[in-house]
Design a protein around this motif. Sequence first.
Motif, PDB file in Angstrom:
ATOM      1  N   GLU A  58      -8.780  -6.375  -6.461  1.00 51.32           N
ATOM      2  CA  GLU A  58      -7.629  -5.532  -6.166  1.00 51.32           C
ATOM      3  C   GLU A  58      -7.452  -5.494  -4.656  1.00 51.32           C
ATOM      4  O   GLU A  58      -8.440  -5.347  -3.919  1.00 51.32           O
ATOM      5  N   ALA A  59      -6.234  -5.661  -4.186  1.00 48.28           N
ATOM      6  CA  ALA A  59      -6.009  -5.645  -2.731  1.00 48.28           C
ATOM      7  C   ALA A  59      -4.649  -5.034  -2.429  1.00 48.28           C
ATOM      8  O   ALA A  59      -3.691  -5.218  -3.174  1.00 48.28           O
ATOM      9  N   TYR A  60      -4.608  -4.314  -1.309  1.00 47.26           N
ATOM     10  CA  TYR A  60      -3.348  -3.691  -0.884  1.00 47.26           C
ATOM     11  C   TYR A  60      -3.068  -4.050   0.576  1.00 47.26           C
ATOM     12  O   TYR A  60      -3.981  -4.106   1.392  1.00 47.26           O
ATOM     13  N   VAL A  61      -1.796  -4.269   0.845  1.00 48.11           N
ATOM     14  CA  VAL A  61      -1.370  -4.646   2.199  1.00 48.11           C
ATOM     15  C   VAL A  61      -0.260  -3.675   2.602  1.00 48.11           C
ATOM     16  O   VAL A  61       0.603  -3.349   1.777  1.00 48.11           O
ATOM     17  N   ASP A 117       0.822  -1.203   0.000  1.00 48.08           N
ATOM     18  CA  ASP A 117       0.000   0.000   0.000  1.00 48.08           C
ATOM     19  C   ASP A 117       0.863   1.262   0.000  1.00 48.08           C
ATOM     20  O   ASP A 117       1.094   1.882   1.031  1.00 48.08           O
ATOM     21  N   PHE A 118       1.363   1.600  -1.182  1.00 50.93           N
ATOM     22  CA  PHE A 118       2.032   2.896  -1.343  1.00 50.93           C
ATOM     23  C   PHE A 118       1.921   3.308  -2.798  1.00 50.93           C
ATOM     24  O   PHE A 118       1.213   2.652  -3.587  1.00 50.93           O
ATOM     25  N   VAL A 119       2.579   4.370  -3.144  1.00 50.71           N
ATOM     26  CA  VAL A 119       2.272   5.041  -4.405  1.00 50.71           C
ATOM     27  C   VAL A 119       2.558   4.184  -5.650  1.00 50.71           C
ATOM     28  O   VAL A 119       1.777   4.197  -6.605  1.00 50.71           O
ATOM     29  N   PHE A 120       3.655   3.400  -5.645  1.00 46.64           N
ATOM     30  CA  PHE A 120       3.978   2.628  -6.851  1.00 46.64           C
ATOM     31  C   PHE A 120       2.883   1.617  -7.197  1.00 46.64           C
ATOM     32  O   PHE A 120       2.350   1.624  -8.318  1.00 46.64           O
TER      33      PHE A 120
END
Lengths: 268, 436
Positions: free
Chosen positions: B216-219, B191-194
């Motif tokens: 879609e998933a972010y950790v 979970d960051f900009v890239f």
Amino acid sequence: MNLFDPKSWYWLYDVPPFRLSLLFVTAFVGFYWVGSIVVRPILRQFVKYTPGSNDIVGYVLSCFCVFYGLLLGLIAVTAYQNVAEAGANVTREASALSALYEDVSRYPQPYSQNLRWLLRDYTRYVIKYAWPLQQQGIVPEEGTIRIHAFHDQLLDFQPKTPSQEIIHAEALRELNELLAARQMRLFSVKASLPGSMWFVMIVGAILNIAICWLFDMRFLTQLMLGGILAAYLGIMMHLIFDMNQPFRGDVSISAEPFEALYKRIEEQ
Amino acid sequence: MSGTPADRLSRREALRQGSAATLAAARALAPALFAGCSLGIPPRAKTVNVGLLHSQTGTMAMSATSLRDIELHAFEQINAAGGILGRQVVPRAPDPRSKVDLFPKRARQLIDDGSVAVFGCWTSAARKAVLPIFEEAKKLLLYSVQYEGNESSPYVVYGGMVPNQQILPALDWLASVAGGLRKKVFLVGSDFVFPRTANYIAKKYLATKEMRPVGEAYVPLGDRDFSGVVKEILASGADCVLSTVNGDSNIGLFAALAEAEVDPAKIPVMTTSIAEDELRFLMPEQVAGHYAAACYFQGVDTPANRMWVDGFRKEFGYDRVTGDPMEPDWCLVHLWKKAVEKAGSFETEAVRQAFRDGLEFAGPGGPVRLDPKTQHTSKFFRLGRIRTDQQFDIVHSSPEPIIADPYPALAFPGWSVDWTKNGITRGAEVDIDGDV
């Protein structure tokens, strides 16, 4: 440049050993000879009409030399002990590093490979980057980062069997040993004789020389005999100066224990 | 005093003779013993400081430390060959400890210590955090890691891939026969900009293809709990995963996939942030069969690459590996060296001026050209399948280097950059977070 600050003279460590020795001898003999021409005629006025003045001056010089010789001897021993102690710490650090390398080699993959890699990286840094800095009297800082990286990785490992627990505990013990020895090495980089000791030694040398100027003898004999004494004082001073900082000068500690270890682990 | 006045040397005579003898001896011996005024002190080599800003501890250390090592290797070689413009390069490498808020402090420290340029950063968050410092100090940051694009600074040289050189060709390959004609893509990232920007571009691209994002998933960066994400992947019916997970979070992702018995032949993960170096930290049986998109793999079979790999391993150990972005980083060091030599100065503006001619370097992975318009480099696209021996089988390679486009028109319409003319041309504002 503060002439009374010992650090102002550290550039002398960059002079090649033979030339430095010659420089010390030249400085002391030159000082004695110049004094023989300029100061001696004035000092001689004090003892000129004293009967048996050479015996009195000789007696005073003997007494003074005993005290001064003892002082120089003790300081030389202290300086040597500092070098020897720093050398022992370097060997202790390299030994702990070697033991730690063996311990982590018993870890399961991928920990084993990564931990060995980090230790090798640390050893390489010590040889290639830390040692040249130490030889300039600079405390190397980036080794700490490498040790932290290793420590983090080591603590990341969770032993799963009793034998792994034993090896892990032993690795942590060796790491503490390594950290202690490393800290001692870093302290040694700046270790040197205090300025007051240098003051006493230099004043003692000047007085020693000044007493010689009081002798009544042929001028050339005076130059010759006093010159020999001054030359030896110069050599002694050079020796103490050389041992003053453990990682600088001709009498200094080499990275040889680390180099031997690096060569061995590279061959593995 | 002994002797008669007649057989004694007069004081005046002794002084005269003694002085003459001393001067003669000094004159004869001085040149040999005390060459010049240096007392024989070897002349100190002129030096120049260069900063290496890489995390050596913390979650990004597993990736970023190798960049420090390849840069040290490059500068050691350069120094052995005489340095740059007659100066020995002194690399300084503080540790930002994988903490984004520490990067600006360390960058400032390096600039204040006199570093003429800084090679560094891995995550885009770190790069964006230090960018204002480099722009204010007018110093160069040389950044070698693949990133999301959508950025240009006159004080940054981008040596890594942007999406049109990596992610988009990887999606094309997944959609091809060789890639298994995949159609349903699950996007997972740190979970960051890239990852967020890269996935935004990927979704825009998928919309132009016969493929669609099914989840879609972010950790958070550094997190290793991916059990929930893997459940989402399985529930979505995805037939491939595009992963922009960074750092040691990959350990958790692949462990969770293995635990859920996800077959790489059925649901392959196409990762953008794993190279040979990261494979050292992953269990081989958990990652084998999945794919990585990169510009370079250690297995590139050319004499230049074999020589480069051997040189690195000889210096750093035979169990070390090379990978992407080590190779772009190596190229970046040499491109900067070429620019400095061409400029005849370490001054930033002179070096930037030297970039304008479009410098080239024959890297281990192939020729690299610096585009003066974007200050990005052209790259080969390569795709590798992970083996159990922590290496890759190269299954696809672009026929020629791909020119970087930091603002792909499908995602950033109207945006472009040309540092040889008027800099950035702005298009409509894009709300990446709003799209997610």
